[in-house]
Every structure is written in structure tokens, then in C-alpha cells.
Enzyme design. Structure first.
Site, PDB file in Angstrom:
ATOM      1  N   ASN A 206       0.851  -1.197   0.000  1.00  0.00           N
ATOM      2  CA  ASN A 206       0.000   0.000   0.000  1.00  0.00           C
ATOM      3  C   ASN A 206       0.888   1.250   0.000  1.00  0.00           C
ATOM      4  O   ASN A 206       2.116   1.136   0.024  1.00  0.00           O
ATOM      5  CB  ASN A 206      -0.954  -0.022   1.203  1.00  0.00           C
ATOM      6  CG  ASN A 206      -0.200  -0.116   2.507  1.00  0.00           C
ATOM      7  OD1 ASN A 206       0.604   0.757   2.835  1.00  0.00           O
ATOM      8  ND2 ASN A 206      -0.422  -1.189   3.264  1.00  0.00           N
ATOM      9  N   LYS A 285       9.079 -16.353 -11.498  1.00  0.00           N
ATOM     10  CA  LYS A 285       8.187 -15.301 -11.992  1.00  0.00           C
ATOM     11  C   LYS A 285       6.933 -15.942 -12.606  1.00  0.00           C
ATOM     12  O   LYS A 285       7.051 -16.896 -13.388  1.00  0.00           O
ATOM     13  CB  LYS A 285       8.949 -14.480 -13.051  1.00  0.00           C
ATOM     14  CG  LYS A 285       8.155 -13.316 -13.544  1.00  0.00           C
ATOM     15  CD  LYS A 285       8.887 -12.599 -14.662  1.00  0.00           C
ATOM     16  CE  LYS A 285       7.900 -11.714 -15.405  1.00  0.00           C
ATOM     17  NZ  LYS A 285       8.345 -11.344 -16.720  1.00  0.00           N
ATOM     18  N   ILE A 303      -2.255  -7.724  13.912  1.00  0.00           N
ATOM     19  CA  ILE A 303      -1.178  -7.600  14.916  1.00  0.00           C
ATOM     20  C   ILE A 303      -1.681  -6.906  16.181  1.00  0.00           C
ATOM     21  O   ILE A 303      -1.446  -7.360  17.301  1.00  0.00           O
ATOM     22  CB  ILE A 303       0.046  -6.862  14.318  1.00  0.00           C
ATOM     23  CG1 ILE A 303       0.627  -7.690  13.168  1.00  0.00           C
ATOM     24  CG2 ILE A 303       1.103  -6.606  15.391  1.00  0.00           C
ATOM     25  CD1 ILE A 303       1.826  -7.063  12.478  1.00  0.00           C
ATOM     26  N   LYS A 337     -10.474  -4.067  20.037  1.00  0.00           N
ATOM     27  CA  LYS A 337      -9.069  -4.409  20.278  1.00  0.00           C
ATOM     28  C   LYS A 337      -8.605  -3.974  21.666  1.00  0.00           C
ATOM     29  O   LYS A 337      -7.413  -3.984  21.951  1.00  0.00           O
ATOM     30  CB  LYS A 337      -8.195  -3.790  19.183  1.00  0.00           C
ATOM     31  CG  LYS A 337      -8.596  -4.281  17.796  1.00  0.00           C
ATOM     32  CD  LYS A 337      -7.652  -3.822  16.718  1.00  0.00           C
ATOM     33  CE  LYS A 337      -8.217  -4.238  15.351  1.00  0.00           C
ATOM     34  NZ  LYS A 337      -7.340  -3.902  14.252  1.00  0.00           N
TER      35      LYS A 337
END
Ligand SMILES: Cc1cc2nc3c(=O)[nH]c(=O)nc-3n(C[C@H](O)[C@H](O)[C@H](O)COP(=O)(O)O)c2cc1C
Length: 387
Positions: A206, A285, A303, A337
Site C-alpha cells: 500500500n 516469476k 497484529i 481491540k
């Protein structure tokens, strides 16, 4: 101006105390110096005396023509005692109530705040007796300036080097402006994107630059913390006072977090960790062929969520970037969380130099900060969430 009593003990870094005196004097502090007898083998009192423009005290029994009890008058004079470098021996003595020379006697007789800047060989640094003595002294309010990693006099690259003189002086300055609120804290920070490998030349990733996490790491160090930065691939350079661990994939980042989590006080997760990775990676590849290519993705560990399951005394701070329903989504993550804070921003700031964030705390209070460059924002964020 404030009075700084500089203690210099017999580590090889004692020569660096000359630079510390000179920097403190330039900032306008009054500096007096006590050396241990062993420190005088490494640098002469004359050098330090010249820079401090004052007599350096070594001997407790030296004959003088003024009848002050010097160890008491020095202990009272100091607004702050800085010992740089501090030997393992000094820590051992202070932790056990031993006061058998001028420096240890003055420290023991003073009510001033004391900062020990540690410097020694890495095996000495890891010695469990030293670690126990430090833990004991921290409980009594003594402050520690941890060593940096670098090339040591004993010819190895490891932890044990005296922190950079400029930074030691900054910690002294921060003390008087009450900015050392992270001293003695260990902080783990993740930053940057992750790369999820598809074949030897392709990956999924990203646009995260890592700038926010690096800026926060830098601020935490300035406020006195010891920082471990786990960084995905970025163009940013390591800083010599931040232990930086470079990783590529989410799984590697997760493993590193697991390694360090039990030893830290605060976990700040700024990394843009890929939610998915290719289920199959190719060693060769992938060649194009007729028709479409379908890549199956599998979930990466979350995580922050996994760390929250291991949470004991640690404070957890998450970051989230959302395209819609920013506050609602952030609030959901905060609860799910079990975070202490979440810093929410819109995805439009993702790879920019500026950011505009909302800080939401466990009690659901929301603080909106103005848009500003990430390096300035880092200071606001760290102060708001950790102070
Ligand atoms: C060349 C040399 C370098 C030393 N460097 C260090 C050091 O960096 N850190 C340390 O804790 N001890 C170091 N030592 C050991 C100390 O000098 C020794 O433990 C001494 O007793 C410390 O005395 P002091 O704490 O009263 O200054 C060194 C010794 C020598 C001979």
C-alpha cells in the site's frame, strides 16, 4: 539559571563529559563537576576544570580553607545531578547504600533529581545484577538515560555506548520544562507498509510512507523513552538512537512484535499492515497466459488485536485510516481491540506529508487536531496520549 552537578565516573566515555560540560555552559547552566578517582585516569580534572571554569572535586578529604562540609553543600547546591558516564560500579554502590567517595556520597546526600547516563561493555550492560539494581533505583525515583547501540571501545557493535551528548543535554533541558515524561519507558512502534510477496518480483502493498510512525518514534525518544521501531519497507533512514528492525511482510512484523511485547510499556501501532497475503507464492516469476489470473488471498494476523490479547500492564495505541464513517469505525476498533487510544484519520492523508487526526480515548472522549505536518502532529499525539 539552574545548577547542574555533573558526576563523571570511570568509564572510557569519560572523555565525552568535556563535551557535555561545554554544551551545558553554552546553554547558560551553572556546572560543577565531581569525578571519581578512576575517572581521572581517563580524562584529567584540568580539562574539565577549564571547561567548567571551576575546581573539579575528586577527593573527599582534600584540605580546603573554607569550612563548608563540601559533600553537603554540593548536594544542596544541585538542582539536578547528571552522572555521565555512569559505570556499573556507581549503580551498584548507590543501589546498595554505599557512599565511599565524593560522588556517591553527594548523590546519597542530595534530594535533587538524579539522571544516570549509562555506558559500558554490552555484557556488563546485560548483567542481571545491574538490571536488578536499575529496577530497584527506578522504584526510588532515579532516572536512567539508556545507552545507544554503536561501536564500543571493546571492539564490538552493540548496546552500551553513552547516549549522544547533544541528547543528554536535551534530556536535562526537558527536565526543567517538564518534558521528560517518558523517561524509563520502553515503547514499541510499528511503521510503514508491509509487502506481501507474490513471486520474486511482485508483491501486494500500500502507499504508506512510514512518516507518521517515524515522527512518533523520534518524539518519544526526545521525551526520554527507549524506542524499538519495527518498520516495513520505507525510504526513511534509521536514526542512531532508535533501534530499528526492518521487516517486509505482515508475518515478519508480527513475529518481531511478539518477540518484544512482554518487555515494553507502550505499543503504538502506526503500520499499515496488509490484511491479506497471497495464499501461494511462486519461487519463479509468474508467466502470463491466456485469460485471467486469479490470486487467492489469505488473512494475515491482526497484529494489534493479537497484542491486545497479550496485554498485561502495556498501554496500546492504534491508528486507523478510513474512507467513511471515520469516528464510528475507529470507535469500533478501539473497543474490539481493547485499546487505550485510537488515532483516526481519513485515507486521503495516507501518503501525504500532512495529516489531520481525531484522537479517541478509552472513555470515548474525542479530541480533534488541526491539519499539520506529520512531524509536528507527532508531538501533539504523543503528548495527548501518553502524558
Ligand atoms: C580503560 C577502561 C575502561 C573502562 N570502561 C568502563 C565503562 O565504560 N563502563 C564501566 O562501567 N566500567 C568501565 N571500566 C571499569 C571501571 O573503571 C571500574 O569498574 C571502576 O571500578 C569504576 O570506578 P568508578 O565507578 O568509581 O569510576 C573501565 C576500566 C578501564 C580500565
Amino acid at each position: 539559571m539552574k545548577n547542574i552537578l555533573l558526576g563523571v565516573s570511570g568509564g572510557i566515555a569519560a572523555y565525552k563529559s568535556a563535551n557535555i560540560i561545554s554544551k551545558l555552559k553554552k546553554k547558560g547552566y551553572n556546572v560543577r563537576v565531581i569525578m571519581t578517582k578512576n575517572a581521572t585516569e581517563i580524562i584529567t580534572p584540568l580539562t574539565l576544570e577549564t571547561l567548567a571554569r571551576d575546581r573539579v572535586v575528586v577527593d573527599m578529604w582534600e584540605k580546603k580553607y573554607n569550612y563548608d562540609v563540601e559533600h553537603i553543600s554540593l548536594a544542596d547546591w544541585a538542582d539536578l545531578i547528571l552522572v555521565a558516564p555512569t559505570t556499573l560500579n556507581i549503580i551498584g554502590k548507590i543501589a546498595n547504600g554505599i557512599a565511599d567517595d565524593m560522588l556517591t556520597t553527594v548523590i546519597s546526600a542530595s534530594k535533587a533529581p538524579v539522571y544516570f547516563a549509562l555506558a559500558m561493555n554490552v555484557n556488563m550492560y546485560e548483567n542481571p545484577i545491574l538490571i536488578e539494581n536499575i529496577t530497584k533505583l527506578k522504584k526510588f525515583g532515579y532516572n536512567f538515560i539508556e545507552s545507544d547501540e554503536g561501536f564500543l571501545a571493546c571492539n564490538v557493535n552493540a548496546k552500551g555506548r553513552l547516549k549522544d551528548e547533544e541528547e543528554i543535554v536535551k534530556i536535562v533541558e526537558n527536565h526543567f520544562t517538564k518534558e521528560n515524561f517518558l523517561i524509563g519507558k520502553k515503547i514499541l512502534i510499528t511503521a510503514g507498509p508491509t509487502e506481501e510477496r507474490l513471486d520474486p518480483i511482485r508483491f501486494l502493498s500500500n502507499h504508506s510512507t512510514g512518516k507518521m510512525g517515524y515522527a512518533i518514534a523520534k518524539k518519544c525518544v526526545e521525551f526520554g523513552a527507549e524506542v524499538i521501531l519495527i518498520s516495513g519497507p520505507t525510504n526513511l533512514e534509521n536514526q542512531n538512537n532508535i533501534e530499528t528492525i526492518r521487516v517486509k511482510s505482515a508475518l515478519e512484523m508480527y513475529d518481531e512484535c511478539l518477540k518484544h511485547f512482554s518487555k515494553i510499556d507502550i505499543f503504538i501501532s502506526t503500520a499499515a499492515v496488509a490484511d491479506y497475503r497471497p495464499k501461494v507464492t511462486s519461487d519463479k516469476k509468474i508467466k502470463k497466459s491466456e485469460g485471467n489470473l486469479i490470486i487467492e488471498l489469505e488473512r494475515n494476523p491482526d497484529i494489534l488485536l493479537e497484542m491486545s490479547k497479550l496485554k498485561e500492564h502495556q498501554k496500546l495505541i492504534g491508528f486507523c485510516a478510513e474512507s467513511e464513517n471515520l469516528i464510528e469505525n475507529a470507535m469500533g476498533k478501539l473497543k474490539r481491540k481493547n485499546l487505550d487510544f485510537i488515532v483516526a484519520n481519513s485515507v486521503e492523508y495516507f501518503s501525504k506529508d500532512n495529516n489531520k487526526v481525531f484522537i479517541i480515548s478509552k472513555d470515548e472522549s474525542i479530541k480533534e487536531l488541526e491539519e499539520m505536518p506529520k512531524e509536528y502532529l507527532a508531538e501533539f499525539i504523543v503528548k495527548s496520549i501518553v502524558k
